[in-house]
Design an enzyme around this catalytic site. Structure first.
Site, PDB file in Angstrom:
ATOM      1  N   GLU A  57      -3.720 -15.339  18.780  1.00 19.90           N
ATOM      2  CA  GLU A  57      -3.509 -14.263  17.937  1.00 19.90           C
ATOM      3  C   GLU A  57      -2.812 -14.719  16.731  1.00 19.90           C
ATOM      4  OE1 GLU A  57      -2.829 -10.358  19.643  1.00 19.90           O
ATOM      5  OE2 GLU A  57      -4.647 -10.456  20.418  1.00 19.90           O
ATOM      6  N   ASP A  82      -0.780  10.368  -4.769  1.00 20.67           N
ATOM      7  CA  ASP A  82      -1.492  10.988  -6.112  1.00 20.67           C
ATOM      8  C   ASP A  82      -1.195  10.270  -7.283  1.00 20.67           C
ATOM      9  OD1 ASP A  82       1.357  11.648  -7.598  1.00 20.67           O
ATOM     10  OD2 ASP A  82       1.466  12.769  -5.633  1.00 20.67           O
TER      11      ASP A  82
END
Ligand code: GLA
Length: 760
Positions: free
Chosen positions: A644, A563
């Protein structure tokens, strides 16, 4: 302050105290205009206007929130005999009722029987109700602040921000209600806050205080809210506003995973790029309430503020109570512009401090890499591999303190498990620094385990209700943050570690809801939930002040406290515990309606995903995580194959190339993930010089049609070259027909296109 006696025979005359005219982007206008004749207050931003008036009976009436305009909009009001309606006793006129007039601050007690923003009770008699009449106003340079609470702030040299304070007064209670309006002209934002001041001789009880409302006189609207759960936060939902009321709230003590304290009302046919939309964002991290109500006259009220459940705040003589801030914005170019307005103001005028405008370090977090199962040595190994990949910061997550090897113990005992770490935090931080990475650490400062030295010493510091069985969440209790001595203890413990160690980052977690609401420090239990949040803010502020260059990332079991209040203290927040790239598309796109993507913590994790068991390509996990300004990794990279690792090196390099654009660019949702086929989004530099378009294939339909992506916000009449394909595109065509993705698409594949404007 300018005071007036209410006149019964017309509008209340106001002294002229308008702010001075300013010029912004070649527009000349006055941010706050007080019109004496019409008794109106008008707030102007670059593209919007907001207006209210004091009517002939001294009530404050809402008139307008829409595109910027001059003039008086009191013509929107209509008066007629509405049958059974009530009037204040001094109004001898059946065509006048507070139940039908648009209110600026609706209160219980004088006949507005819609959903009120304010309910007050006299403590001595127990009587409810008040009569709030206009008393005066002040125009103040700059944007108001709220002591102890987060709020939008202004940069006086750049923002031309102004504050309007309108004072309402209740004679019987001798109570002022100060309505604060912050005008942020360059942001197209208006903020509101409320102060209830008890000037009388007896205590009053605030039973309900909402901060903002907009009363629409008519219209066919949709309401958008963002629901969720742990691991699946901020799913957009949209519904037509019908008669009756629709509300969302938190009663969990934190703003919550379940409903975000953010609401949009928009034209029923508004899209990303067309139609009107209004929004409210609560700058507060505890219980909230937001609602829309369509009334008997087809009028719509939108409102937001504190949740009044388990709430009753006593205000003693001479004291004041503050309703936290609500940020409002308006767009007549759809939901996209609405979001962009919020992104700018939250990024630049809610987030603060050293990290506000800075690109954040690429991090690796130990949680999904090893959960509780790590040692100082294993973290140093992780750091070494991370260094090879170009990663800049290692975060030691949960499990480093007390004797915590699972989630059963030690919260509250913020001293290192030296056996596990192989030394102190300072020593481990140095070892990680020596590898070439910054060091970060995890805390959950508001929590306490029953199995902790702190609980054994201070069982009364936990929020529990005497005599009632306790409620545990993740085996833990909540500390009573409303008590200063509790906060002092935790702060001192944190300083004990952080003062000595070279800690560049702190993750501030909060892994359960507040349920047992009882503080041993007060006899007014109705104030505890609010005081808890203020206590949390106090502790956050102290940590922020003492370590101003430390990057603090908020977290609450993922995104359970995402928030605008938290963003004032923590410029980024861990978006969700779900790191599955496809789930993240919806979570992140949902979050982007109300919050800048620069504030989102987004990490690449292992496959199959720990929560969903889905596998997605590493490239796609990177594409999705790069939507956030808090980009990083959260897997054991020491176990990855060389190919990777090479891809991660490339990813980190690609991230650095566009990180500034992701931090500060304009964000566009191009194709929402709900289409279930494809999701695409875009960042465009403010000056249009470059853009990053990303797309993820969600599903493939047999022999399907090609997917086109249509960028937005590019400089018209220019050309852009795409770095990945080398193709030069005319911008007008790009923004009209777009460009096709590869004809053969594979589920969960993704694309990133970095466009640069070709300078003539
Ligand atoms: C919460 C957070 C996670 C992790 C764990 C540690 O669930 O959201 O990221 O920090 O706590 O216990």
């Amino acid at each position: 302050m300018v005071e007036h006696e209410c006149k019964r025979d017309g509008a209340v005359p106001l002294d002229d105290a308008s702010t001075t005219e300013v010029t912004l982007q070649d527009c000349r206008f006055t941010p706050i205009v007080v019109n004496q004749q019409d008794a109106t207050f008008t707030l102007h931003t670059l593209h919007t206007a907001y207006q209210m008036c004091v009517d002939r009976y001294g009530y404050l009436i809402h008139l307008y929130y829409g595109p910027r305009t001059e003039g008086t909009m009191n013509y929107v009001l209509n008066f007629c005999d509405r049958g059974q309606a009530s009037q204040p006793e001094r109004v001898n006129d059946r065509t006048y009722s507070l139940d039908s007039l648009p209110q600026e601050f609706s209160f219980q007690g004088m006949g507005d029987l819609r959903n009120p923003m304010f309910v007050v009770r006299e403590a001595t008699t127990g009587a409810y109700g008040c009569d709030l009449q206009y008393r005066g106003y002040e125009v103040i340079d700059g944007k108001y602040g709220l002591p102890g609470l987060p709020a939008v702030y202004s940069d006086d040299a750049k923002d031309m921000a102004q504050t309007l304070k309108v004072i309402l007064h209740d004679e019987r209670l001798d109570m002022d209600v100060e309505l604060l309006y912050g005008v942020m002209p360059t942001y197209d934002v208006i903020t509101r806050a409320v102060r209830v001041v008890n000037k009388g001789g007896a205590t009053i009880e605030v039973k309900r205080l909402h901060t903002a409302s907009i009363d629409f006189m008519h219209g066919d609207f949709d309401v958008m809210t963002f629901f969720g759960r742990h691991g699946m936060e901020r799913m957009p939902t949209r519904a037509r506003i019908e008669h009756g009321s629709f509300s969302i709230m938190s009663r969990r003590g934190e703003s919550s995973h379940q409903y975000n304290p953010f609401m949009i009302v928009c034209d029923y046919d508004a899209t990303e790029s067309a139609g009107q939309a209004w929004s409210m964002s609560f700058v507060y991290s505890g219980n909230f309430y937001a609602a829309v109500e369509k009334d008997q006259f087809d009028q719509v009220r939108m409102q937001m503020g504190l949740n009044d459940e388990l709430f009753s705040y006593p205000v003693a003589p001479g004291e004041a109570f503050v309703g936290p801030e609500v940020i409002m914005t308006y767009s007549n170019e759809g939901l996209g512009l609405l979001s962009q307005n919020l992104h700018r103001v939250i990024r630049q005028r809610v987030c603060r401090g050293y990290w506000r405008d800075r690109v954040r370090p690429v991090l690796i977090n130990s949680w999904e890499a090893s959960y509780f199962d790590f040692t100082g040595d294993s973290l140093v190994e992780l750091a070494k591999k991370a260094k090879e990949c170009g990663i800049e910061l290692l975060v030691m997550d949960d499990g480093w303190f007390g004797h915590r090897d699972d989630d059963m113990s030690s919260l509250g005992d913020w001293y290192p498990n030296k056996k596990k770490l192989g030394g102190t935090v300072a020593e481990l931080a140095k070892r990680v620094n020596d590898v070439g990475l910054e060091f970060g650490i995890w805390y959950e400062p508001e929590m306490i385990s029953e199995d902790s030295d702190l609980y054994r010493a201070h069982p009364d510091w936990a929020l529990t209700v005497p005599g009632k069985p306790k409620v545990l969440g993740r085996h833990q209790l909540v500390l009573d943050m409303s008590r200063k001595e509790v906060r002092d203890n935790i702060f001192q413990q944190m300083c004990g570690v952080l003062d000595d160690a070279n800690v560049a980052y702190l993750k501030w977690d909060c892994n359960r809801s507040l349920i047992d609401i009882y503080s041993r420090d007060t006899s007014d239990q109705g104030r505890v939930l609010y005081d808890y949040v203020l206590g949390l803010y106090d502790l956050l502020e102290r940590v922020h002040e003492r370590y101003p260059e430390m990057l603090i990332e908020g977290c609450a079991g993922g995104g359970g406290r995402f928030d605008a209040g938290m963003l004032y203290y923590t410029p980024q927040i861990w978006t969700s515990d779900t790191t599955d790239a496809i789930n993240r598309l919806t979570i992140q796109a949902g979050t982007s309606f109300g919050y800048p993507t620069s504030t989102m913590g987004c990490h690449v994790s292992e496959v199959p995903n720990a929560i969903t068991r889905r596998s997605t390509p590493l490239f796609t996990r990177g594409t999705v995580a790069m939507m956030g300004g808090g980009f990083g990794y959260e897997l054991d990279i020491t176990k990855l194959p060389d190919e990777e690792i090479d891809l991660i090196k490339q990813q980190v390099g690609a991230y650095h190339e566009t990180a500034e654009l992701v931090m500060n660019g304009r964000f566009y949702r191009l194709v929402p993930p709900e289409t279930n086929r494809l999701s695409a989004w875009e960042f465009v530099a403010d000056d249009g010089s470059e853009a990053l378009v990303s797309a993820v294939i969600i599903d493939v339909h047999g022999y399907g049609v090609a997917s086109y992506v249509v960028p937005r916000g590019l400089t018209p009449d220019s050309s852009y070259v795409c770095k990945e394909t080398g193709v030069i595109y005319p911008s007008n065509a790009l923004m009209s027909v777009g460009f096709p993705l590869a004809p053969i698409v594979v589920p969960y594949e993704s694309y990133q296109f970095h466009f640069k404007r070709v300078e003539a």
